[in-house]
Write a protein that holds these residues in place. Structure first.
Motif, PDB file in Angstrom:
ATOM      1  N   THR A 239      20.227  80.203 -49.858  1.00 17.87           N
ATOM      2  CA  THR A 239      19.948  79.858 -51.247  1.00 17.87           C
ATOM      3  C   THR A 239      20.133  78.361 -51.398  1.00 17.87           C
ATOM      4  O   THR A 239      21.180  77.818 -51.021  1.00 17.87           O
ATOM      5  CB  THR A 239      20.893  80.614 -52.200  1.00 17.87           C
ATOM      6  N   LEU A 240      19.112  77.671 -51.946  1.00 15.28           N
ATOM      7  CA  LEU A 240      19.093  76.216 -51.955  1.00 15.28           C
ATOM      8  C   LEU A 240      18.991  75.663 -53.374  1.00 15.28           C
ATOM      9  O   LEU A 240      18.306  76.236 -54.228  1.00 15.28           O
ATOM     10  CB  LEU A 240      17.909  75.708 -51.131  1.00 15.28           C
ATOM     11  N   ARG A 241      19.670  74.548 -53.577  1.00 18.19           N
ATOM     12  CA  ARG A 241      19.583  73.834 -54.856  1.00 18.19           C
ATOM     13  C   ARG A 241      18.606  72.675 -54.702  1.00 18.19           C
ATOM     14  O   ARG A 241      18.690  71.902 -53.742  1.00 18.19           O
ATOM     15  CB  ARG A 241      20.961  73.322 -55.273  1.00 18.19           C
ATOM     16  N   LEU A 242      17.676  72.568 -55.643  1.00 16.23           N
ATOM     17  CA  LEU A 242      16.650  71.538 -55.551  1.00 16.23           C
ATOM     18  C   LEU A 242      17.139  70.218 -56.122  1.00 16.23           C
ATOM     19  O   LEU A 242      17.936  70.186 -57.066  1.00 16.23           O
ATOM     20  CB  LEU A 242      15.396  71.990 -56.313  1.00 16.23           C
ATOM     21  N   ALA A 243      16.641  69.134 -55.551  1.00 15.22           N
ATOM     22  CA  ALA A 243      17.048  67.799 -55.994  1.00 15.22           C
ATOM     23  C   ALA A 243      16.231  67.371 -57.204  1.00 15.22           C
ATOM     24  O   ALA A 243      15.057  67.726 -57.327  1.00 15.22           O
ATOM     25  CB  ALA A 243      16.853  66.794 -54.859  1.00 15.22           C
ATOM     26  N   PRO A 244      16.830  66.618 -58.123  1.00 13.58           N
ATOM     27  CA  PRO A 244      16.046  66.052 -59.231  1.00 13.58           C
ATOM     28  C   PRO A 244      15.155  64.920 -58.703  1.00 13.58           C
ATOM     29  O   PRO A 244      15.488  64.312 -57.676  1.00 13.58           O
ATOM     30  CB  PRO A 244      17.125  65.536 -60.182  1.00 13.58           C
ATOM     31  N   PRO A 245      14.039  64.621 -59.368  1.00 12.37           N
ATOM     32  CA  PRO A 245      13.545  65.317 -60.572  1.00 12.37           C
ATOM     33  C   PRO A 245      12.898  66.642 -60.200  1.00 12.37           C
ATOM     34  O   PRO A 245      12.193  66.731 -59.195  1.00 12.37           O
ATOM     35  CB  PRO A 245      12.510  64.342 -61.129  1.00 12.37           C
ATOM     36  N   ARG A 246      13.152  67.672 -61.009  1.00 11.47           N
ATOM     37  CA  ARG A 246      12.604  68.989 -60.741  1.00 11.47           C
ATOM     38  C   ARG A 246      11.494  69.286 -61.726  1.00 11.47           C
ATOM     39  O   ARG A 246      11.462  68.768 -62.822  1.00 11.47           O
ATOM     40  CB  ARG A 246      13.692  70.063 -60.878  1.00 11.47           C
ATOM     41  N   THR A 247      10.600  70.171 -61.296  1.00  6.11           N
ATOM     42  CA  THR A 247       9.613  70.661 -62.257  1.00  6.11           C
ATOM     43  C   THR A 247      10.352  71.510 -63.273  1.00  6.11           C
ATOM     44  O   THR A 247      11.365  72.133 -62.969  1.00  6.11           O
ATOM     45  CB  THR A 247       8.545  71.502 -61.551  1.00  6.11           C
ATOM     46  N   ALA A 248       9.843  71.550 -64.482  1.00  6.34           N
ATOM     47  CA  ALA A 248      10.568  72.207 -65.569  1.00  6.34           C
ATOM     48  C   ALA A 248      10.756  73.687 -65.333  1.00  6.34           C
ATOM     49  O   ALA A 248      11.757  74.264 -65.736  1.00  6.34           O
ATOM     50  CB  ALA A 248       9.831  71.981 -66.894  1.00  6.34           C
ATOM     51  N   ASP A 249       9.793  74.334 -64.653  1.00  9.17           N
ATOM     52  CA  ASP A 249       9.880  75.777 -64.567  1.00  9.17           C
ATOM     53  C   ASP A 249      10.006  76.333 -63.148  1.00  9.17           C
ATOM     54  O   ASP A 249      10.376  77.480 -62.979  1.00  9.17           O
ATOM     55  CB  ASP A 249       8.655  76.424 -65.245  1.00  9.17           C
ATOM     56  N   ASN A 250       9.703  75.545 -62.110  1.00  7.49           N
ATOM     57  CA  ASN A 250       9.837  75.988 -60.721  1.00  7.49           C
ATOM     58  C   ASN A 250       9.232  77.378 -60.523  1.00  7.49           C
ATOM     59  O   ASN A 250       9.929  78.356 -60.240  1.00  7.49           O
ATOM     60  CB  ASN A 250      11.317  75.993 -60.297  1.00  7.49           C
ATOM     61  N   VAL A 251       7.923  77.477 -60.645  1.00  4.62           N
ATOM     62  CA  VAL A 251       7.238  78.765 -60.540  1.00  4.62           C
ATOM     63  C   VAL A 251       6.300  78.824 -59.337  1.00  4.62           C
ATOM     64  O   VAL A 251       5.441  79.703 -59.262  1.00  4.62           O
ATOM     65  CB  VAL A 251       6.442  79.067 -61.830  1.00  4.62           C
ATOM     66  N   THR A 252       6.462  77.901 -58.377  1.00  6.35           N
ATOM     67  CA  THR A 252       5.581  77.844 -57.214  1.00  6.35           C
ATOM     68  C   THR A 252       6.302  78.327 -55.964  1.00  6.35           C
ATOM     69  O   THR A 252       7.449  77.964 -55.723  1.00  6.35           O
ATOM     70  CB  THR A 252       5.064  76.415 -56.978  1.00  6.35           C
TER      71      THR A 252
END
Length: 472
Positions: A239-252
């Motif tokens: 399980t990974l945490r994404l770095a900013p800047p992130r997309t608002a919804d992360n649906v890909t």
């Protein structure tokens, strides 16, 4: 009646003890089991016994118990574990499934989807798949399909949601800590399918369902041939945490085919994604030994680091792109999100392989899920095939019972097998072919697969057909 009441009270007790912390806890259960034999000394009888309380076996128990045409049947679910794991209220599990449209409909029909939504689920509205050995890619969009591509659900969330539905199904009894020691089938001379538990209890049934995984004891007792193939690969999950800047919804959902196997990121929420990285055994073991910082760097490199291209392949692809730009306007590549860190203690690995049994059914016995078939996870279809088995078997048994044929009519069981083979075999062959096709850097193969992927992406009707087949 006492046994049914005890089962319902047990499930209510389990469901009410969800964890408040970010840890997992195995909820042990103690069941006052009924006598294993009747007054005449015969094994206790059930109409249907399901061996294996994983996602597929539990979904089958719920689907059968909730079907109006099967409510007169006594169903027993046997699970070797001492209880089930309640999902943490905060921490994500590292084992997730990409739920297809068919599985979504099944979960809705048994009432589990509302519970899943209340816990955790993430829709996938877009997918990008690309080849590291060329510039070929394919994308799938919500706008192209007018519906979600899939839903990412943790396995434990799905399992717990189905268990909670079983609280309202009086015809289903669940026995935990019930490991199967042996079984005897009608073809062995028994009048009914009979199982013996490690505790010594003996039970019999009209229909025995093997949902006990790819090492199925029920399948072995059937004596059928089971084709297996080890890929010499492991699937590394985290399980990974994404770095900013992130997309608002992360649906890909992102998947890149490396020469050693595919790596995929599946969205969990706006800030986190689940990793499934298929690679060779030696590299997988190395990845497990990296510290957290080095592991995150390795994931980012796997998604972004250039892989040497062959000049012949590049020349061929230039011609293909020129043709596509003339007719469709081309395609646009997007970079995968950058991984900031992994969630502590979420990294694990499991072996990958292919398997398929020569038959799913026999007199008074049938197989579902991994007991019947096992596929590579690159297309995310493994558990969906199992849930497809659940739907097909439930429909067949309900129709057969309504017609007065009972639940162990061999001709009706063969109908279930034929229906599932039409779907399972194409998926199995496709995933196996993709695994072979994309784990090589042989120049002619790279050129052919790159042309095929690019042309498919440029033909919306073909792309939509392929996606709808996978989602069904």
């Amino acid at each position: 009646m006492n046994r049914l009441i005890q089962g319902r009270v047990l499930l209510k007790s389990v469901a009410s003890n969800a964890l408040k912390s970010n840890q997992w806890r195995t909820i042990a259960t103690t069941i006052n089991r009924p006598q294993s034999t009747g007054p005449d000394g015969a094994p206790q009888h059930y109409d249907i016994i399901i061996v294996g309380g994983g996602m597929v076996g539990t979904a089958l128990a719920c689907a059968l118990g909730k079907n109006s045409r099967l409510q007169d049947k006594r169903i027993l679910l046997l699970e070797a574990a001492p209880g089930f794991k309640e999902p943490s209220a905060e921490q994500y599990s590292n084992r997730v499934s990409a739920i297809s449209k068919g599985t979504y409909r099944l979960m809705q029909s048994i009432g589990a989807w509302e519970e899943i939504e209340r816990t955790r689920v993430k829709p996938v509205l877009k997918m990008q798949v690309w080849d590291a050995c060329s510039d070929a890619l394919i994308t799938f969009n919500y706008d192209d399909l007018s519906e979600n591509i899939s839903w990412i659900v943790e396995n434990d969330v799905l399992l717990a949601s189905v268990y909670r539905q079983l609280q309202s199904v009086p015809s289903v009894e669940i026995r935990y800590a019930s490991k199967l020691a042996s079984c005897e089938l009608i073809r062995d001379g028994a009048e009914k399918s009979t199982v013996q538990l490690a505790s010594g209890e003996r039970l019999c049934c009209d229909l025995l369902v093997g949902a006990d995984g790819y090492n199925s004891l029920v399948r072995r007792q059937m004596g059928v041939h089971n084709f297996t193939l080890a890929y010499n690969q492991m699937g590394v999950v985290a399980t990974l945490r994404l770095a900013p800047p992130r997309t608002a919804d992360n649906v890909t959902a992102w998947q890149r085919f490396l020469p050693t196997g595919p790596i995929a990121l599946l969205p969990l929420n706006d800030e986190m994604s689940s990793l499934v990285w298929s690679t060779g055994v030696a590299e997988a073991k190395q990845l497990l030994q990296l510290d957290a910082t080095a592991f995150a760097s390795a994931v980012n490199a796997a998604f972004n680091k250039p892989v040497p291209h062959n000049s012949l392949v590049d020349d061929v692809m230039k011609s293909v792109h020129t043709l596509i730009k003339t007719t469709t306007g081309g395609q646009r590549f997007e970079s995968a999100p950058v991984v900031e860190a992994e969630v502590p203690n979420s990294r694990a690995a499991f072996p990958l392989g292919l398997g398929h049994t020569s038959t799913y059914v026999g007199q008074g016995v049938c197989l579902i899920g991994d007991a019947a078939h096992r596929v590579h996870p690159l297309a995310g279809q493994g558990v969906n095939l199992g849930f497809g088995d659940v739907q097909a078997l439930t429909d067949m048994l309900a129709s057969a019972n309504y017609a007065g044929l009972g639940v162990n009519n061999l001709n009706e069981l063969v109908r279930y097998e034929q229906q599932r083979l039409k779907h399972n075999l194409p998926v199995l062959l496709t995933t196996h072919s993709l695994q072979r096709l994309y784990t090589t850097d042989f120049v002619p193969t790279v050129a052919l697969r790159s042309i095929g992927l690019t042309l498919t992406n440029a033909l919306p009707p073909v792309k939509k057909f392929l996606m709808n087949f996978a989602m069904s």
